[in-house]
Every structure is written in structure tokens, then in C-alpha cells.
Design an enzyme around this catalytic site. Structure first.
Site, mmCIF file in Angstrom:
data_model
loop_
_atom_site.group_PDB
_atom_site.id
_atom_site.type_symbol
_atom_site.label_atom_id
_atom_site.label_comp_id
_atom_site.label_asym_id
_atom_site.label_seq_id
_atom_site.Cartn_x
_atom_site.Cartn_y
_atom_site.Cartn_z
ATOM 1 N N THR A 89 3.093 7.907 -8.504
ATOM 2 C CA THR A 89 3.817 6.956 -7.656
ATOM 3 C C THR A 89 4.862 6.153 -8.435
ATOM 4 O O THR A 89 4.762 6.028 -9.660
ATOM 5 C CB THR A 89 2.817 5.945 -7.041
ATOM 6 O OG1 THR A 89 3.475 5.159 -6.053
ATOM 7 C CG2 THR A 89 2.235 5.009 -8.092
ATOM 8 N N GLY B 168 -2.109 -0.533 -3.173
ATOM 9 C CA GLY B 168 -3.068 -0.293 -4.234
ATOM 10 C C GLY B 168 -4.007 -1.441 -4.519
ATOM 11 O O GLY B 168 -5.159 -1.230 -4.913
ATOM 12 N N ARG C 269 3.526 -4.631 -13.173
ATOM 13 C CA ARG C 269 2.447 -4.461 -12.179
ATOM 14 C C ARG C 269 2.046 -2.984 -12.116
ATOM 15 O O ARG C 269 2.881 -2.106 -12.008
ATOM 16 C CB ARG C 269 2.932 -4.912 -10.806
ATOM 17 C CG ARG C 269 1.943 -4.682 -9.649
ATOM 18 C CD ARG C 269 2.204 -3.394 -8.906
ATOM 19 N NE ARG C 269 1.396 -3.266 -7.677
ATOM 20 C CZ ARG C 269 1.276 -2.146 -6.981
ATOM 21 N NH1 ARG C 269 1.882 -1.045 -7.386
ATOM 22 N NH2 ARG C 269 0.541 -2.093 -5.886
ATOM 23 N N VAL C 270 0.761 -2.720 -12.197
ATOM 24 C CA VAL C 270 0.289 -1.375 -11.881
ATOM 25 C C VAL C 270 -0.647 -1.478 -10.681
ATOM 26 O O VAL C 270 -1.409 -2.431 -10.558
ATOM 27 C CB VAL C 270 -0.420 -0.672 -13.061
ATOM 28 C CG1 VAL C 270 0.544 -0.345 -14.169
ATOM 29 C CG2 VAL C 270 -1.575 -1.487 -13.582
ATOM 30 N N GLY C 271 -0.544 -0.486 -9.828
ATOM 31 C CA GLY C 271 -1.395 -0.450 -8.651
ATOM 32 C C GLY C 271 -2.628 0.387 -8.915
ATOM 33 O O GLY C 271 -3.135 0.472 -10.045
ATOM 34 N N ASP C 272 -3.105 1.030 -7.862
ATOM 35 C CA ASP C 272 -4.314 1.854 -7.977
ATOM 36 C C ASP C 272 -4.043 3.235 -8.544
ATOM 37 O O ASP C 272 -4.946 3.869 -9.086
ATOM 38 C CB ASP C 272 -4.962 2.001 -6.594
ATOM 39 C CG ASP C 272 -4.008 2.628 -5.575
ATOM 40 O OD1 ASP C 272 -2.780 2.397 -5.676
ATOM 41 O OD2 ASP C 272 -4.485 3.353 -4.682
ATOM 42 N N THR D 287 3.696 6.945 -2.562
ATOM 43 C CA THR D 287 2.750 7.626 -3.461
ATOM 44 C C THR D 287 2.400 9.021 -2.944
ATOM 45 O O THR D 287 2.415 9.267 -1.747
ATOM 46 C CB THR D 287 1.428 6.839 -3.619
ATOM 47 O OG1 THR D 287 1.708 5.496 -3.942
ATOM 48 C CG2 THR D 287 0.496 7.441 -4.642
ATOM 49 N N SER E 177 9.248 7.107 -3.059
ATOM 50 C CA SER E 177 7.993 6.445 -3.430
ATOM 51 C C SER E 177 7.332 7.072 -4.646
ATOM 52 O O SER E 177 6.246 6.644 -5.048
ATOM 53 C CB SER E 177 7.017 6.488 -2.255
ATOM 54 O OG SER E 177 6.534 7.794 -2.036
ATOM 55 N N THR F 172 -3.446 6.589 -1.232
ATOM 56 C CA THR F 172 -2.064 6.115 -1.229
ATOM 57 C C THR F 172 -2.031 4.837 -0.383
ATOM 58 O O THR F 172 -2.971 4.555 0.345
ATOM 59 C CB THR F 172 -1.095 7.165 -0.640
ATOM 60 O OG1 THR F 172 -1.450 7.403 0.727
ATOM 61 C CG2 THR F 172 -1.137 8.476 -1.410
ATOM 62 N N GLY F 173 -0.941 4.105 -0.480
ATOM 63 C CA GLY F 173 -0.858 2.849 0.271
ATOM 64 C C GLY F 173 -1.027 1.660 -0.666
ATOM 65 O O GLY F 173 -0.845 1.779 -1.879
HETATM 66 N N1 GLY Z 1 -0.769 3.077 -4.089
HETATM 67 C C1 GLY Z 1 0.402 2.838 -4.792
HETATM 68 C C2 GLY Z 1 0.530 1.467 -5.300
HETATM 69 O O1 GLY Z 1 0.019 0.529 -4.726
HETATM 70 O O2 GLY Z 1 1.177 1.285 -6.312
#
Ligand code: GLY
Length: 358
Positions: free
Chosen positions: A224, A260, A234-237, A206, A71, A257-258
Site C-alpha cells: 500500500t 489500518g 505513519r505506518v498502517g496495518d 491497498t 493506493s 485493506t481499508g
Molecule cells: N490499510 C492501509 C493503511 O491503513 O495504511
């Protein structure tokens, strides 16, 4: 609202107790549950007198270069094209500076590149091709980040989509798995079941790590490979300051984490630090953030069951907590946990939670 539909004063109260008060600043670190080695490294660095940001980056680097963690960094699960794209952000409490990279390809340690963005640019975030060019300009080697294990998982997912990938109509009934085993002769037997699991339930993984030293200085970092099989770009949080990580050492630090997408919509890390600024304990602060996520789904348990999200908080006095949406994952009886190292080695502590799985 029925008890099953949520919202969980009682389970929540029963879950309380993971947060621990400390008497004041000391060398310590907390992280997501995949950070045992990370937090040990952070403490080594802090005890040797290194800066808190150098310490958290050195800590998460150990996970970024570890192909066993699928991850984060090298060996992370790729996007829908089979390309690993990495996100990271960090904040340095003493100077209030920040750096971040998003959708970075070909570099094992995005946290190091995020730190360079902080140190060697007038910007806070670089993404994609520009982030890669910036990293290479500073001597980073472009490498293949897709390991055989991650490629097996990606191919398993790709072939599960019902498109032209995978055994054709005319293939013998049992050929699918046997052929996959031939294609991956070095795969460990357990990888195939794991690949089917992550193909069906794309993980987010993450690592987030937060550190405090005895002088009251704090830093934080999140890194992550993001959501498996994501749309390229795509970018997450994780690379978003205020969502994946936020530090104000006059108050504390927080990270996530989790999934995003849910965190971005409540600016989780910033929300948690502001909660602590306004007097909440670390535990109250992270649980409030989780409640905001649940509220975005009108507390609809059926939709909330489709994901999980974790928040971590470290207050400037050393009080810490983590909270999750769910008490445990769908296929495990074990409580969600996070890592704490307050000088006596990394240990797992139970996270608080909002909802109990039935
Ligand atoms: N928290 C990691 C993501 O959603 O990319």
C-alpha cells in the site's frame, strides 16, 4: 441499542453467501477488488509450478507499478509533505517466514523489498531510511514515485486547508481552478473532481492477495501507499504481520485493506486465522473480526460511518470470504466486492458485511 445504532444480525445474515466451500486445495487466489490482473498473474504463476510467495509478489507487483492505482506503489497518494511512503508485508506458508517494510520511499515495489527482508536478513521488518538503504544495497533504483495525478490531488488537499497555500485574498474569485488547470496542462478533465473528492475524504486503498496451491501451500502479501496525507512516518496495518497479513497454511491465510488503525487494534489477520483454527468458516471468521472493530467504537454508527475496513480469508481447503464494515461506500449503490480466481479467471464476488448504509 436501536436498530439504526447497529448491530445487524439481519443485514448480516442477508449478506451471507459470498463465502464458497471448495472440496480441497487447488491453485487459487483471492484479493481486494483492485486485484483482477493480480490474481490472473498469480494463477499463471501457480499453474507454471512457481512457489506461492513468488506468485503473490508477482501479482501485486502489477498493481504496484500501475500509476492508475493511486493506493498502491508508484502513483500512490503521498503523505502530508507530498512524499509517497510505501508499506508492505508478506508471509510464506511452507517455511513460516515473514518480511516487511514500512514508510519506504523511492522504490516502486515494496513487496519485493519485503521479500528480500525475509530472504536476506535475520529480521522481519525494516522501515524508513534503513529500508531504502537496504533496497539500494540490493540493486533497487531510487525513483520519484509521485505522479502528476497524485501531485494534483496533494496540491488540491494542501490548498483546501485554509493556510497560505492557494489563491490569496486578492485573487480574482474564479482564479483557483483555472490556475490549477494551467499548472497541470496534461491532466485528464476527470482528475480535478477526483482530486477534490480524495482531498475531502482521504482514501486508504491497498491490495491484499492470498494464494493456495494444489499441494496445500499458501502465501500472502499486502502492499500500500497507506492513508493519503498521513503524517510522515505513519505506518498502517499493511506492513504489520498479524494485522495486514497472516498465513498459517495448516489453517489458512487472511489479510486486510481499508483504515489500518482499526485493524491494528484487533490484530485482524491473525485473529481471523485463529478463528478458522477454532472451527469458524472463512465467512464467520472475517465477520467476527469486523464485529470486534465495531465493538471498539461501542457499535456507535455515527463514528463507524467515518471509515471502512475489509478483511479477506482463504482457508486451506479453498473456502474463502471477505467482509466489510459497510455494505457499500457512502457515494456508491454497489455492494463491496473482492476478487476470486479459482482457475477460471479473476471474477468479482460480493463481500459479506456488518452494516447497511441508510
Ligand atoms: N490499510 C492501509 C493503511 O491503513 O495504511
Amino acid at each position: 441499542m436501536t436498530r439504526r445504532s447497529l448491530l445487524a444480525g439481519a443485514p448480516l445474515a442477508a449478506a451471507a453467501g459470498a463465502a464458497q466451500a471448495q472440496s480441497g486445495p487447488r491453485n487459487m487466489a483471492i484479493s481486494s477488488s483492485n486485484g483482477m490482473v493480480c490474481c490472473n498473474r498469480v494463477l499463471q504463476m501457480l499453474n507454471a509450478g512457481h512457489d506461492t510467495l513468488d506468485a503473490v509478489v508477482a501479482g501485486v507487483n502489477m498493481v504496484e507499478v500501475d500509476p492508475e492505482d493511486t493506493s498502491v506503489g508508484y502513483g500512490g497518494l503521498p503523505n502530508e509533505d507530498g512524499v509517497v511512503e510505501l508499506d508492505s508485508c508478506l508471509m510464506h506458508g511452507p517455511t513460516r517466514r515473514a518480511g516487511a517494510v514500512g514508510a519506504l520511499r523511492g522504490i516502486k515495489t515494496p513487496s519485493k523489498v519485503a521479500k528480500l527482508v525475509l530472504e536476506r536478513t535475520d529480521h522481519v521488518m525494516l522501515v524508513g531510511e534503513g529500508a531504502l538503504r537496504f533496497a539500494k544495497a540490493h540493486g533497487f533504483q531510487e525513483e520519484e514515485l509521485l505522479t502528476e495525478r497524485a501531485r494534483l490531488a496533494w496540491l488540491t488537499w494542501k490548498e483546501s486547508l485554509g493556510t497560505d497555500w492557494g489563491p490569496g485574498l486578492d485573487a480574482p474569485p474564479d482564479q483557483g481552478n483555472a490556475r490549477l488547470r494551467e499548472l497541470f496542462p496534461d491532466a485528464r478533465p476527470e482528475w480535478f473532481a477526483w482530486a477534490r473528492e480524495v482531498a475531502t475524504n482521504p482514501p486508504t486503498g491497498t491490495i491484499n492477495c492470498l494464494a493456495l496451491n494444489a499441494k496445500g501451500e499458501m502465501s500472502g502479501c499486502t502492499t500500500t501507499s497507506g492513508l493519503a496525507w498521513k503524517i510522515p512516518g505513519r505506518v498502517g496495518d499493511s506492513p504489520i504481520i498479524g494485522a495486514g497479513c497472516f498465513v498459517d497454511q495448516e489453517v489458512g491465510a487472511a489479510g486486510s485493506t481499508g483504515r489500518g488503525e482499526e485493524n491494528i487494534r484487533i490484530c485482524g489477520a491473525h485473529t481471523i486465522v485463529e478463528n478458522m483454527r477454532h472451527g469458524m468458516s472463512a465467512e464467520e471468521a472475517v465477520l467476527d473480526a469486523i464485529r470486534r472493530v465495531a465493538r471498539n467504537y461501542d457499535n456507535d454508527r455515527a463514528r463507524l460511518e467515518k471509515f471502512d475496513l475489509f478483511f479477506y480469508a482463504l482457508r486451506k481447503d479453498g473456502q474463502h470470504a471477505a467482509a466489510t464494515l459497510w455494505d457499500r461506500s457512502a457515494n456508491s449503490p454497489k455492494r463491496r466486492q473482492y476478487v476470486v480466481n479459482d482457475g477460471s479467471g479473476s471474477q468479482l464476488a460480493d463481500a459479506s458485511y456488518l452494516l447497511e448504509r441508510g
